[in-house]
Design an enzyme around this catalytic site. Structure first.
Site, mmCIF file in Angstrom:
data_model
loop_
_atom_site.group_PDB
_atom_site.id
_atom_site.type_symbol
_atom_site.label_atom_id
_atom_site.label_comp_id
_atom_site.label_asym_id
_atom_site.label_seq_id
_atom_site.Cartn_x
_atom_site.Cartn_y
_atom_site.Cartn_z
ATOM 1 N N PRO A 198 0.809 -1.223 0.000
ATOM 2 C CA PRO A 198 0.000 0.000 0.000
ATOM 3 C C PRO A 198 0.842 1.273 0.000
ATOM 4 C CG PRO A 198 -0.744 -1.511 1.716
ATOM 5 C CD PRO A 198 0.466 -2.130 1.114
ATOM 6 N N GLY A 199 1.918 1.296 0.808
ATOM 7 C CA GLY A 199 2.745 2.504 0.909
ATOM 8 C C GLY A 199 3.467 2.806 -0.388
ATOM 9 N N CYS A 235 -1.025 -6.285 2.807
ATOM 10 C CA CYS A 235 -2.429 -5.966 3.053
ATOM 11 C C CYS A 235 -3.362 -6.825 2.208
ATOM 12 C CB CYS A 235 -2.654 -4.482 2.772
ATOM 13 S SG CYS A 235 -4.368 -3.994 2.913
ATOM 14 N N CYS A 240 -4.795 -7.581 5.717
ATOM 15 C CA CYS A 240 -6.139 -7.020 5.925
ATOM 16 C C CYS A 240 -7.229 -7.757 5.135
ATOM 17 C CB CYS A 240 -6.177 -5.551 5.506
ATOM 18 S SG CYS A 240 -4.639 -4.647 5.671
ATOM 19 N N VAL A 241 -6.996 -7.934 3.847
ATOM 20 C CA VAL A 241 -8.072 -8.421 2.973
ATOM 21 C C VAL A 241 -8.445 -9.880 3.275
ATOM 22 C CG1 VAL A 241 -8.676 -8.908 0.567
ATOM 23 C CG2 VAL A 241 -7.677 -6.699 1.187
ATOM 24 N N LYS A 243 -7.704 -11.620 5.806
ATOM 25 C CA LYS A 243 -8.085 -11.710 7.221
ATOM 26 C C LYS A 243 -9.551 -11.319 7.416
ATOM 27 C CE LYS A 243 -8.099 -8.185 9.464
ATOM 28 N NZ LYS A 243 -7.092 -7.526 10.254
ATOM 29 N N TYR A 379 -2.527 -8.522 17.773
ATOM 30 C CA TYR A 379 -3.850 -8.541 17.138
ATOM 31 C C TYR A 379 -3.902 -9.581 16.028
ATOM 32 C CZ TYR A 379 -2.735 -5.815 12.865
ATOM 33 O OH TYR A 379 -2.246 -5.401 11.656
ATOM 34 N N GLU A 383 -6.738 -12.380 15.992
ATOM 35 C CA GLU A 383 -7.647 -12.430 14.835
ATOM 36 C C GLU A 383 -7.629 -13.823 14.201
ATOM 37 O OE1 GLU A 383 -7.729 -7.803 13.281
ATOM 38 O OE2 GLU A 383 -6.311 -9.173 12.355
ATOM 39 N N GLU A 512 1.714 0.060 12.115
ATOM 40 C CA GLU A 512 1.637 -0.918 11.013
ATOM 41 C C GLU A 512 0.203 -1.063 10.538
ATOM 42 O OE1 GLU A 512 3.638 -4.549 12.150
ATOM 43 O OE2 GLU A 512 5.375 -3.438 12.873
ATOM 44 N N ALA A 514 -2.377 -0.252 6.989
ATOM 45 C CA ALA A 514 -2.336 0.076 5.558
ATOM 46 C C ALA A 514 -2.659 1.554 5.261
ATOM 47 C CB ALA A 514 -3.267 -0.851 4.793
ATOM 48 N N HIS A 657 -31.129 4.953 17.092
ATOM 49 C CA HIS A 657 -31.649 3.819 17.834
ATOM 50 C C HIS A 657 -32.242 2.784 16.893
ATOM 51 C CE1 HIS A 657 -32.858 1.923 21.507
ATOM 52 N NE2 HIS A 657 -34.118 1.854 21.130
ATOM 53 N N GLU A 662 -24.831 4.184 19.691
ATOM 54 C CA GLU A 662 -25.550 5.249 20.405
ATOM 55 C C GLU A 662 -25.163 5.289 21.891
ATOM 56 O OE1 GLU A 662 -29.844 4.834 21.054
ATOM 57 O OE2 GLU A 662 -29.690 2.721 20.523
HETATM 58 C C1 LIG Z 1 -2.455 -10.735 9.225
HETATM 59 C C2 LIG Z 1 -2.412 -9.236 9.037
HETATM 60 C C3 LIG Z 1 -3.579 -8.524 9.109
HETATM 61 C C4 LIG Z 1 -3.565 -7.148 8.918
HETATM 62 N N1 LIG Z 1 -4.743 -6.470 9.017
HETATM 63 C C5 LIG Z 1 -4.755 -5.144 8.829
HETATM 64 C C6 LIG Z 1 -5.981 -4.428 8.909
HETATM 65 O O1 LIG Z 1 -7.044 -4.985 9.155
HETATM 66 N N2 LIG Z 1 -5.941 -3.094 8.693
HETATM 67 C C7 LIG Z 1 -4.781 -2.439 8.419
HETATM 68 O O2 LIG Z 1 -4.809 -1.239 8.217
HETATM 69 N N3 LIG Z 1 -3.596 -3.095 8.352
HETATM 70 C C8 LIG Z 1 -3.569 -4.430 8.555
HETATM 71 N N4 LIG Z 1 -2.375 -5.106 8.470
HETATM 72 C C9 LIG Z 1 -1.150 -4.343 8.243
HETATM 73 C C10 LIG Z 1 -0.978 -3.989 6.764
HETATM 74 O O3 LIG Z 1 -1.080 -5.145 5.994
HETATM 75 C C11 LIG Z 1 0.365 -3.320 6.598
HETATM 76 O O4 LIG Z 1 0.405 -2.193 7.450
HETATM 77 C C12 LIG Z 1 0.627 -2.854 5.180
HETATM 78 O O5 LIG Z 1 0.452 -3.866 4.241
HETATM 79 C C13 LIG Z 1 2.056 -2.331 5.088
HETATM 80 O O6 LIG Z 1 2.243 -1.767 3.832
HETATM 81 P P1 LIG Z 1 3.698 -1.455 3.265
HETATM 82 O O7 LIG Z 1 3.480 -0.823 1.945
HETATM 83 O O8 LIG Z 1 4.484 -0.745 4.265
HETATM 84 O O9 LIG Z 1 4.387 -2.878 3.097
HETATM 85 P P2 LIG Z 1 3.873 -4.253 2.528
HETATM 86 O O10 LIG Z 1 2.411 -4.269 2.325
HETATM 87 O O11 LIG Z 1 4.408 -5.293 3.423
HETATM 88 O O12 LIG Z 1 4.535 -4.340 1.091
HETATM 89 C C14 LIG Z 1 5.916 -4.416 0.921
HETATM 90 C C15 LIG Z 1 6.218 -5.059 -0.402
HETATM 91 O O13 LIG Z 1 7.601 -4.927 -0.690
HETATM 92 C C16 LIG Z 1 8.095 -6.164 -1.187
HETATM 93 N N5 LIG Z 1 9.537 -6.239 -0.986
HETATM 94 C C17 LIG Z 1 10.217 -6.475 0.151
HETATM 95 N N6 LIG Z 1 11.540 -6.442 -0.079
HETATM 96 C C18 LIG Z 1 11.694 -6.174 -1.389
HETATM 97 C C19 LIG Z 1 12.823 -6.010 -2.217
HETATM 98 N N7 LIG Z 1 14.056 -6.102 -1.737
HETATM 99 N N8 LIG Z 1 12.632 -5.755 -3.518
HETATM 100 C C20 LIG Z 1 11.387 -5.650 -4.034
HETATM 101 N N9 LIG Z 1 10.284 -5.803 -3.290
HETATM 102 C C21 LIG Z 1 10.427 -6.048 -1.974
HETATM 103 C C22 LIG Z 1 7.311 -7.179 -0.368
HETATM 104 O O14 LIG Z 1 7.355 -8.451 -0.906
HETATM 105 C C23 LIG Z 1 5.935 -6.550 -0.408
HETATM 106 O O15 LIG Z 1 5.259 -6.924 -1.575
HETATM 107 C C24 LIG Z 1 -2.350 -6.486 8.650
HETATM 108 C C25 LIG Z 1 -1.164 -7.203 8.575
HETATM 109 C C26 LIG Z 1 -1.187 -8.568 8.765
HETATM 110 C C27 LIG Z 1 0.092 -9.338 8.686
#
Ligand SMILES: Cc1cc2nc3c(=O)[nH]c(=O)nc-3n(C[C@H](O)[C@H](O)[C@H](O)COP(=O)(O)OP(=O)(O)OC[C@H]3O[C@@H](n4cnc5c(N)ncnc54)[C@H](O)[C@@H]3O)c2cc1C
Length: 689
Positions: A198-199, A235, A240-241, A243, A379, A383, A512, A514, A657, A662
């Site tokens: 996502p980031g 995510c 997130c999805v 889960k 969490y 979950e 941490e 999304a 209500h 509420e």
């Molecule tokens: C089980 C679980 C449930 C979650 N539930 C929620 C929720 O309900 N709500 C919520 O807001 N957040 C939730 N999160 C947290 C959320 O998923 C993360 O905060 C979010 O995905 C982090 O985004 P990011 O872009 O920082 O990294 P990531 O989503 O982890 O993406 C990083 C990407 O970089 C890639 N990468 C790593 N190293 C390299 C490299 N050297 N070269 C190229 N690519 C690389 C990885 O493979 C990955 O694809 C959950 C997390 C988990 C584990």
């Protein structure tokens, strides 16, 4: 404006290259001095490079600059006020490579141009290497270098200051040139993003939308069990999805099994099919993976499935599809690390790494998990334990000390109690010491208290660490937090290396979540490519936990409020009550949780809690809700908290209500009063009796 334009009148420039450039510079400075309209320097830079003796520029009364290229009979019009660009002859882009390949500065400064014209934005490689006709003129080449260094400065806002720091940056860049780093004029990309979660994706798209030339590299290193997934990061693939979908499936089961009978449903024997669930979840994820690839393409972000590492402050090496024999170097003016986190399995538990799974594996597990031990109290642990239990599996949770550390502990324990009543077994203060595989494939766990137990699946959810493996951060001396493997950034998401940034889970102390990663990534991109001054605000970030009874929160917990403001300054309003729909059917406790024949119904399901600052008119600094639909309830309330809502505002707001939410409009009992905060009436969160 018209006065200014009248001052210029119709301006015809048909001079030598040098004179043309000076004229344009003059034109620009006149505009800056005399007009309230800012004529983009990049545009003039671009025009200046495109000028030759057969070109001319006309500034007309309609605020248009018209650029004629007599050689190829083209006519380009740039409207100063609307900042839009139009052309009378599209074939120009394809017929004249040197033109299209030289417009880096232009495409990065002008949205409508780069997004409307594929041939320009896709072809805008560095002009130092691409353009023979221009590079034949040493004068122009030198000029373009100067302009480019200035250009780097012009559209960046690294630290939120309006480019007063630019001189330093120019100096730094010049030093880099002298020190043999990649030439600022010959970067392959404006922005290289490592990580397609996502980031990274949000930042890449936002940068491209603001004219930057962007490369996004994403590669998934397989889990210990060999699980892999597609584009989109944690995510969408393993967070997130899936889960939430599995939580929904589990919740559905609870409704069927526990509540539907008294509501008149006769469902016969209810059976759950794990394979079908995994298929549904994975199909949906695959469709999202595909839509992300399409989304990047339509946003004009170049996506490569490659494992990346840093080579120097402006160069990234990547291995196509992780193949270490296919190594490619690319240069970027800025580099973003958004590689997220991966599950951490303790090293000191024999057999844990080899025999256990993590959240990276559970959502695509090929066979039903069966009797499961979840290790951890995060969490993610609760979950996973929650939905597996609701799907009908026998689940135990091994907890070292407390559940949901960092969250409000009264709420955390309410979640735990509900899970116990639904049949989850909590092994408090007990952790696995050794895992061994039985001949039938089951796993024998030796616990710290000396007991052993056999499980079909052991799932570790004992925290996550920054995914920095192989990134080569040490070689660049990038500041790190060694415990969490996370990258230390300042409030501008900048590492200690000025051209390298980090956002999302991999950045130290970033929640941490999304949406946090997305916002931080977008804000950074706007600072780098849109001259924005925005800084990510990490306060009052709401979150929800999708346990069998959900929990949503925003702001301070009771514990952190006491620690920060002093107990004497904090007032807590709260109420415990029963959700209307569940209490009407007297949902039963799981047999395991019943103490005797009379201990049948589950306890109260919901808790609403506001944490206020007494000495500041009871401004609400913490919102906590345990109950159904916590994410939906908390999202709305988070807006109010962000807008500095007071307890008195809740009191004057009329409830809806009958809802659970509420309850927040009816909170009269304070924790300090010592009175019972269990609701007297039986109509859920309301007060209708
Ligand atoms: C089980 C679980 C449930 C979650 N539930 C929620 C929720 O309900 N709500 C919520 O807001 N957040 C939730 N999160 C947290 C959320 O998923 C993360 O905060 C979010 O995905 C982090 O985004 P990011 O872009 O920082 O990294 P990531 O989503 O982890 O993406 C990083 C990407 O970089 C890639 N990468 C790593 N190293 C390299 C490299 N050297 N070269 C190229 N690519 C690389 C990885 O493979 C990955 O694809 C959950 C997390 C988990 C584990």
């Amino acid at each position: 404006m018209h006065n200014v334009l009248a001052g210029f009148g119709f301006m015809l420039i048909r001079q030598s290259q040098k004179t043309s450039y000076n004229s344009i510079k003059q034109l620009n400075s006149n505009f800056e001095k005399k007009s309230s309209y800012f004529l983009n320097i990049h545009f003039l830079n671009f025009l200046s490079l495109s000028l030759n003796t057969q070109s001319k520029i006309i500034l007309n009364k309609k605020n248009n600059i018209i650029f004629y290229n007599n050689k190829s009979l083209n006519n380009y019009k740039y409207n100063i006020i609307n900042k839009s660009f139009s052309s009378s002859n599209k074939s120009f882009s394809s017929s004249n490579k040197s033109y299209s390949s030289s417009n880096k500065s232009y495409s990065s400064s002008n949205k409508s141009y780069s997004s409307s014209n594929k041939s320009y934005s896709s072809s805008n490689k560095s002009y130092s290497s691409s353009n023979k006709s221009y590079s034949s003129s040493n004068y122009i080449k030198k000029m373009s270098n100067e302009i480019n260094v200035k250009k780097n400065c012009d559209h960046i806002n690294l630290r939120g200051e309006n480019c007063s720091t630019c001189n330093n940056i120019i100096e730094n860049k010049t030093n880099q040139l002298n020190n043999g780093f990649a030439n600022t004029c010959s970067y392959d990309y404006d922005y290289i993003v490592i990580g397609g979660g996502p980031g990274g994706m949000a930042s890449a798209k936002e940068a491209a939308a603001n004219g930057a030339k962007v490369l996004l590299l994403d590669f998934v290193k397989p889990s210990n069990q060999g699980t892999k997934w597609g584009l989109g990061g944690t995510c969408v693939n393993v967070g997130c999805v899936p889960k939430k979908l599995m939580h929904y499936a589990g919740h559905m089961g609870s409704l069927f099994k526990l509540d539907s009978g008294p509501y008149g449903w006769e469902l016969g024997q209810i059976k759950h099919d794990w394979d079908k669930l995994v298929n549904t979840v994975q199909s949906h994820i695959h469709s999202l993976n595909f839509s992300y690839t399409v989304g990047l393409r339509s946003s004009k972000v170049k996506y490569i499935n490659g494992l990346a590492k840093l080579k120097n402050m402006n160069t990234v090496t990547y291995y196509l599809k992780g193949d270490k024999t296919k190594e490619v170097d690319v240069t970027g003016k800025y580099i973003l690390i958004a590689t997220g986190c991966r599950p951490n399995i303790p090293e000191d538990v024999e057999g844990a790494k080899e025999l256990s799974i993590t959240s990276d594996d559970i959502f695509s597990l090929k066979k039903a998990p069966g009797k499961t031990l979840v290790v951890g109290a995060s969490y993610v642990a609760l979950e996973c334990a929650g939905f597996l239990n609701s799907l009908g599996y026998d689940v135990s949770v091994a907890v070292r000390s407390i559940v949901l550390r960092g969250f409000d502990q009264q709420c955390a324990n309410k979640v735990k109690t509900f899970m116990i009543e639904q049949g989850v077994l909590f092994l408090d203060g007990i952790l696995p010491k050794k895992l061994t595989k039985e001949t039938n494939g089951q796993i024998k766990v030796l616990f710290s208290n000396g007991n052993t137990e056999i499980y079909d699946t052991v799932l570790y959810a004992t925290g996550r660490k920054g995914d920095i493996e192989g990134l080569n951060l040490q070689a660049l001396n990038i500041n790190m937090d060694k415990n969490s493997n996370k990258i230390i950034t300042d409030k501008y998401s900048c590492t200690n290396i000025t051209s390298i940034f980090a956002v999302g889970d991999v950045s130290f102390k970033c929640p941490e979540l999304a949406p946090v990663c997305i916002k931080a990534g977008e804000i950074l991109a706007r600072r780098l490519f849109k001259k924005s001054n925005e800084i990510m605000d990490y306060t009052y970030i709401p979150t929800a936990i999708y346990t069998p009874i959900e929990y949503g929160s925003c702001g301070y917990s009771e514990e952190s409020a006491y620690a920060t403001f002093g107990k004497e300054n904090v007032e807590i309003y709260l109420q415990e009550f029963n959700n209307l729909e569940i209490s009407a059917v007297h949902r039963k406790k799981h047999k395991k949780a019943q103490k005797d024949d009379f201990d049948i119904d589950i306890g109260s399901t919901c808790l609403s809690k506001l944490i206020c600052l007494k000495n500041q008119e009871n401004i609400v600094i913490g919102f906590h809700y345990v109950g159904p639909n916590a994410g939906e309830v908390t999202q709305g309330m988070a807006l109010a908290i962000k807008l500095k809502v007071k307890k008195s505002d809740f009191d004057t707001c009329v409830g809806i209500h009958p809802t659970d939410a509420e309850s927040f409009m009816n909170l009269t009992i304070t924790l300090s009063s010592g009175l019972s905060f269990a609701a007297k009436g039986g109509c859920g969160g309301g007060k209708c009796g």
